[in-house]
Design an enzyme around this catalytic site. Structure first.
Site, PDB file in Angstrom:
ATOM      1  CG  ASP A  43      -1.662  -1.272   1.444  1.00 58.01           C
ATOM      2  OD1 ASP A  43      -2.192  -1.812   0.470  1.00 58.01           O
ATOM      3  OD2 ASP A  43      -1.678  -1.764   2.600  1.00 58.01           O
ATOM      4  CD  GLU A 218      -8.587  -4.311   0.285  1.00 53.80           C
ATOM      5  OE1 GLU A 218      -9.157  -4.344   1.381  1.00 53.80           O
ATOM      6  OE2 GLU A 218      -7.620  -5.053   0.008  1.00 53.80           O
TER       7      GLU A 218
END
Ligand SMILES: *[C@@H]1O[C@H](CO)[C@@H](O)[C@H](O)[C@H]1NC(C)=O
Length: 345
Positions: A43, A218
């Site tokens: 991420d 997501e």
């Protein structure tokens, strides 16, 4: 012996033959080269400081901060953003692992949103920290932004978006179970504004690999760009399973991948290339999927460098391994001249 797992393995084999045939038509360039500390990254959130230094924030190590003179490196891990963890204390989490940072700079300081969660956990929360320089040891934790914990969303994977200094901000979050939602923050960017979160992305499909919740949608990341005089809002997101052990991989196509939807307004509604609504019709167009030795790219962020659009992400290299700490930092440039983002070198 009959077992659902074995069935999935056999199905996966057939699936991979089909996938191979399909994927030959789409060819992605390899990730741009990366030197130095490029491993153990999930991420990534990347931002350039006014002195020209690149800063990279990522999941693991209570938000690991690395710096580099260029996007290609050499990257050096500097330390944790919040070495003691967050001031947010969630009842069922003993050892905090902060996830999915999102960083921006305004009012002479960096703002970083981070998630407090653990695998398979729905009672997560997002906190915010600020710093003048972005370096480890300089961060002030302000705790939870205070989005109320009522179904149906999981409060992780924040993304802050503001089109201009005086524009209203948009704040996107959300993950497994119910997809990606959007609300806004107060003018100091530290608290929830009170605007009811609206669902923008959702995939009601169940993946082939048995699980009791729908496919994961997501990591929403909002970005705008003008194409041939028309302004578009792009919602990039990650779809599928982010992390599987080598002996238990997803059915091909259900592993993590980077998708996009597009809108005429920052708050949606978003649609894919085929015109499908991304909240109500499982819409989403693929930007980057597994290819060559690259497996399960996702956790993306988008930024502009020297007038070019950069897509940053994490991925596993099949020749290195699928371990959570083996994921690598990758980036590519995006060409949006057609109105839809295409990964280029
Ligand atoms: C929805 O989930 C299915 C199953 O994982 C997947 O094959 C598909 O690509 C997903 N669609 C989007 C738009 O993410």
């Amino acid at each position: 012996m009959w077992s659902p797992k074995l069935f999935v393995a056999a199905f996966g084999l057939i699936g991979s033959t089909f996938a191979l045939t399909l994927r030959q038509t789409s060819s992605y360039p390899p990730p741009a080269p990366c030197t130095g500390d490029c491993s153990g990254v999930h991420d990534p959130a990347v931002i350039r400081r006014s002195d020209g230094t690149w800063l990279r924030f990522s999941t693991l190590g209570n938000i690991a901060i690395a710096s580099a003179p260029a996007l290609t490196g050499p990257w050096t891990k500097k330390g944790a953003m919040l070495p003691q963890g967050s001031v947010i204390k969630l009842p069922d989490i003993d050892n905090q692992e902060l996830w999915a940072p999102d960083v921006f700079f305004t009012n002479n300081q960096f703002y970083a949103y981070y998630s407090v969660s653990k695998s398979g956990y729905k009672n997560s929360d997002i906190g915010v920290a600020t710093s003048k320089t972005g370096d480890p040891g300089t961060w002030t934790d302000h705790g939870s932004v205070g989005v109320p914990k009522v179904a149906p969303y999981n409060i992780i994977d924040a993304n802050f978006f503001r089109e201009c200094d005086t524009c209203k901000n948009r704040w996107t979050f959300g993950s497994a179970w119910d997809g990606v939602f959007q609300t806004s923050l107060t003018d100091d960017y530290l608290k929830w504004s009170g605007e009811t979160p609206k669902q923008l992305l959702y995939n009601s499909t169940y993946p082939a690999h048995p699980q009791n919740y729908v496919s994961i949608t997501e990591g929403g990341f909002l970005f705008w760009w003008q194409v041939a005089g028309k302004k578009y809002y792009y919602m990039f997101f990650s779809s599928g399973a982010c992390c599987n052990a080598a002996n238990d991989l997803e059915a091909p196509g259900d592993e993590y991948k980077i998708m996009v939807c597009r809108a005429d307004s920052a708050s949606g509604p978003f649609f894919d290339k085929a015109g499908k609504n991304c909240a109500t019709q499982n819409g989403g167009s693929i930007v980057l999927g597994s290819h060559g030795n690259v497996y399960a790219p996702g956790g993306q962020g988008v930024l502009v460098d020297g007038g070019r659009i950069v897509l940053c992400y994490h991925y596993a290299d099949k020749t290195i391994g699928y371990g959570y700490d083996q994921f690598l930092f990758g980036f590519n440039y995006l060409d949006v001249s057609s109105g839809w983002p295409v990964v280029t070198v």
